[in-house]
Design a protein around this motif. Structure first.
Motif, short mmCIF file in Angstrom:
data_model
loop_
_atom_site.label_atom_id
_atom_site.label_comp_id
_atom_site.label_asym_id
_atom_site.label_seq_id
_atom_site.Cartn_x
_atom_site.Cartn_y
_atom_site.Cartn_z
N TYR A 81 40.66 46.45 36.85
CA TYR A 81 40.64 47.06 38.18
C TYR A 81 40.21 46.07 39.26
N HIS A 82 39.29 45.17 38.91
CA HIS A 82 38.92 44.11 39.85
C HIS A 82 40.15 43.24 40.14
N ASN A 83 40.84 42.84 39.09
CA ASN A 83 42.01 41.98 39.26
C ASN A 83 43.12 42.68 40.02
N LEU A 84 43.30 43.98 39.77
CA LEU A 84 44.27 44.76 40.55
C LEU A 84 43.90 44.73 42.03
N ALA A 85 42.63 44.93 42.32
CA ALA A 85 42.18 44.93 43.72
C ALA A 85 42.41 43.57 44.37
N VAL A 86 42.11 42.51 43.65
CA VAL A 86 42.31 41.16 44.20
C VAL A 86 43.79 40.94 44.51
N ALA A 87 44.66 41.30 43.58
CA ALA A 87 46.09 41.13 43.80
C ALA A 87 46.55 41.98 44.98
N MET A 88 46.05 43.20 45.08
CA MET A 88 46.42 44.08 46.20
C MET A 88 45.98 43.52 47.53
N MET A 89 44.80 42.89 47.56
CA MET A 89 44.29 42.30 48.80
C MET A 89 45.22 41.21 49.32
N LEU A 110 45.98 37.80 31.91
CA LEU A 110 47.19 37.25 32.52
C LEU A 110 47.23 37.60 34.00
N GLY A 111 46.83 38.81 34.34
CA GLY A 111 46.77 39.19 35.75
C GLY A 111 45.83 38.30 36.54
N ALA A 112 44.70 37.95 35.94
CA ALA A 112 43.74 37.05 36.61
C ALA A 112 44.36 35.66 36.82
N VAL A 113 45.00 35.14 35.78
CA VAL A 113 45.62 33.81 35.87
C VAL A 113 46.70 33.81 36.94
N LEU A 114 47.54 34.82 36.94
CA LEU A 114 48.62 34.90 37.93
C LEU A 114 48.06 35.02 39.34
N SER A 115 47.03 35.82 39.50
CA SER A 115 46.42 35.98 40.82
C SER A 115 45.77 34.67 41.27
N ASP A 116 45.07 34.02 40.36
CA ASP A 116 44.42 32.75 40.71
C ASP A 116 45.42 31.68 41.10
N THR A 117 46.65 31.78 40.62
CA THR A 117 47.68 30.81 40.97
C THR A 117 48.53 31.30 42.15
N GLY A 118 48.10 32.37 42.79
CA GLY A 118 48.79 32.86 43.99
C GLY A 118 50.00 33.73 43.73
N ARG A 119 50.20 34.13 42.49
CA ARG A 119 51.36 34.95 42.12
C ARG A 119 50.93 36.41 42.01
N HIS A 120 50.52 36.95 43.13
CA HIS A 120 49.90 38.27 43.17
C HIS A 120 50.86 39.41 42.82
N LEU A 121 52.10 39.32 43.22
CA LEU A 121 53.06 40.37 42.87
C LEU A 121 53.30 40.41 41.37
N PHE A 158 37.75 36.05 43.81
CA PHE A 158 37.86 36.77 45.06
C PHE A 158 36.69 36.40 45.96
N ASP A 159 37.01 35.99 47.17
CA ASP A 159 36.00 35.69 48.17
C ASP A 159 36.16 36.71 49.29
N PRO A 160 35.28 37.72 49.35
CA PRO A 160 35.44 38.76 50.37
C PRO A 160 35.31 38.23 51.79
N ARG A 212 47.19 46.06 50.37
CA ARG A 212 45.79 45.80 50.72
C ARG A 212 44.97 47.10 50.90
N GLY A 213 45.58 48.10 51.49
CA GLY A 213 44.88 49.36 51.75
C GLY A 213 44.44 50.10 50.49
N LYS A 214 45.04 49.80 49.36
CA LYS A 214 44.69 50.47 48.10
C LYS A 214 43.60 49.72 47.32
N ALA A 215 43.27 48.53 47.75
CA ALA A 215 42.36 47.68 46.98
C ALA A 215 40.95 48.25 46.87
N ARG A 216 40.44 48.83 47.93
CA ARG A 216 39.06 49.30 47.93
C ARG A 216 38.78 50.28 46.78
#
Length: 124
Positions: free
Chosen positions: A82-90, A51-62, A119-121, A95-99
């Motif tokens: 953790y990847h999806n958390l980092a993407v949402a944080m970015m 669900l986190g991935a779907v929300l992030s992919d639709t721009g609903r990062h919060l 995620f496209d770095p 953003r500073g916590k994503a790395r």
């Protein structure tokens, strides 16, 4: 999460990425399936991660952060959490916590039934 549900959610995710005309419909259906599953099984780490991935992919990062933090608090060992958390944080003021989360994801294996947010770095 039931393998049949995971497969359907994954199929819908692939449809969204392969056919932009189906983007909203496919990801909307995937979100509904995951939310229905979470009503019955609210602590399902796999569903929260996807669900986190779907929300992030639709721009609903919060919104994604909320679901992914639930998965993390439940003790997820899935790299996609953790990847999806980092993407949402970015894509938020965190953003500073994503790395650190990208690094943590690199140390783990992705769950067979979970989605990974795009995620496209180089696009950041």
């Amino acid at each position: 999460m039931d393998p049949t549900l995971a497969a359907e959610v994954s199929r819908l995710h692939e449809v969204a990425w392969s056919d932009q005309t189906q983007w909203r419909l496919a990801l909307g259906r995937a979100e509904r399936l995951l939310r229905e599953h979470l009503e019955a099984e609210p602590n399902c780490i796999e569903a929260l991660t996807s669900l986190g991935a779907v929300l992030s992919d639709t721009g609903r990062h919060l919104e994604a952060l909320i679901e992914l933090r639930r998965a993390e608090a439940l003790g997820s060992t899935d790299a996609n959490t953790y990847h999806n958390l980092a993407v949402a944080m970015m894509n938020t003021d965190e953003r500073g916590k994503a790395r650190g989360h990208f690094k943590q994801a690199a140390l783990l294996q992705a769950g067979a039934g979970t989605l990974q947010a795009y995620f496209d770095p180089h696009g950041q």
